[in-house]
Design an enzyme around this catalytic site. Sequence first.
Site, short mmCIF file in Angstrom:
data_model
loop_
_atom_site.label_atom_id
_atom_site.label_comp_id
_atom_site.label_asym_id
_atom_site.label_seq_id
_atom_site.Cartn_x
_atom_site.Cartn_y
_atom_site.Cartn_z
N TYR A 141 29.79 34.60 46.76
CA TYR A 141 28.34 34.81 46.86
C TYR A 141 27.59 33.50 47.08
CZ TYR A 141 29.15 39.56 45.04
OH TYR A 141 29.57 40.85 44.86
N LYS A 193 43.38 37.40 44.29
CA LYS A 193 44.07 38.05 45.42
C LYS A 193 44.81 36.95 46.15
CE LYS A 193 44.93 41.58 48.09
NZ LYS A 193 45.87 42.62 47.66
N ASP A 226 43.75 44.46 43.30
CA ASP A 226 44.07 45.87 43.52
C ASP A 226 44.86 46.44 42.34
OD1 ASP A 226 45.84 43.98 44.45
OD2 ASP A 226 46.41 45.05 46.27
N ASP A 250 32.21 41.38 40.03
CA ASP A 250 31.17 42.37 40.31
C ASP A 250 31.78 43.76 40.42
OD1 ASP A 250 28.83 43.56 41.09
OD2 ASP A 250 28.56 42.41 42.92
N ASP A 254 31.73 47.29 37.56
CA ASP A 254 31.26 48.66 37.80
C ASP A 254 32.34 49.66 37.39
OD1 ASP A 254 28.77 47.90 38.79
OD2 ASP A 254 28.81 49.45 40.34
#
Length: 357
Positions: A141, A193, A226, A250, A254
């Site tokens: 970001y 990742k 993942d 982020d 959620d």
Amino acid sequence: MVSNVKTHRIAVIAGDGIGQEVIPAGIAVLEAAAARGGFRFEWQHFPWGSQHYLDRGRMMPEDALDSLRPFDAIFFGAVGDPRIQDNVTLNGLLLPIRRGFDQYACVRPAILYPGVRSPLAGRKGGDIDFVVIRENTEGEYSQVGGLAHRDGPHEVAIQSAVFTRHGTERVIRFAFDLARRRARKRLVTSVTKSNAQGFSMAFWDRVFADVARDYPDIRTESLLVDAACMDLVRRPVDFDVMVASNLFGDILTDLSAAITGSLGLAPSANLNPARTFPSLFEPVHGSAPDIVGKGIANPLATMLAGAMMLDFLGDESAATAIDQAVRAVVADGNAVTPDLGGTGTTRSVTDAVAARL
Ligand SMILES: NC(=O)c1ccc[n+]([C@@H]2O[C@H](COP(=O)([O-])OP(=O)(O)OC[C@H]3O[C@@H](n4cnc5c(N)ncnc54)[C@H](O)[C@@H]3O)[C@@H](O)[C@H]2O)c1
């Protein structure tokens, strides 16, 4: 006469949509906690957000950070309006505050409270209790990039992720310190990742291993994002503290809010641990345009964010009192708002929590 009562000076940005509904609820409960705890608040409201943008072309004034700097903390509702592109609203208000005030540790607890039904089969209250630490100032970001050949058939978009050793190390260290303070499973899970992103994420893995050597009493685990998503569904009880980059944090939060019952229960702290600038406390959820004005926005996430604010400001027992009052209301399944399966309203839930203080 000058009062000797300890005073917390708080900047309030209720922002957009249900931010305008949950922030007054949060303030009412914080005021009730203050009356009982022997301290007081001074609130200053800043009318920034999407309406400010529609009226004046900016989400907040150019010198907004100067106005916020003297406060002890910032209490934030939500940002987002269907009439304006989300990247304009987010980049015009919340992200400049997080970056400008170096709020590098975004702390998001994920707790399945007794009385709340998880969408995961077989999980009951008390089973899930972990915290996600999201790097909050750089990574994906960072707003580094650009467009070439704009609007033409050969348009190119480049968005770079920026990972510094300073930024990566300090947030990982924060996660290890928290695992020590929590003294639960004493486990830090790093989520990357690095199989696909061999520069930035492999670098993160190296810094994680370096920092871990300073914490021999804390176990470590590294997961690809993942696999982490699968494991949050399959074995959420195993986690203690997770640490991830801005983007992965982020997304993970959620998911962690969903498995613990509702976005309406998930609080968040954007901390400047060095306390050089004010920290910001907010619910994880957004402006929820689908329920705005209906009086059914769940205010509990905002109250729990208020409790995190008190904890950070040194009023730990008042923070615990709010936490316990929220738990008591949640355990009484009927009192809660429809997102948690109840028939309550923002107002009735606020009254119920305040009454328990
Ligand atoms: N930090 C923030 O301010 C933030 C975070 C996420 C999204 N947003 C913005 O909010 C807007 C809406 O985004 P979205 O719909 O993806 O996410 P959202 O969090 O606003 O809503 C997602 C769903 O959860 C429900 N929900 C959210 N909070 C609730 C609450 N307190 N009580 C009851 N139900 C609740 C909503 O009704 C909706 O169905 C967008 O403009 C987005 O950019 C802002």
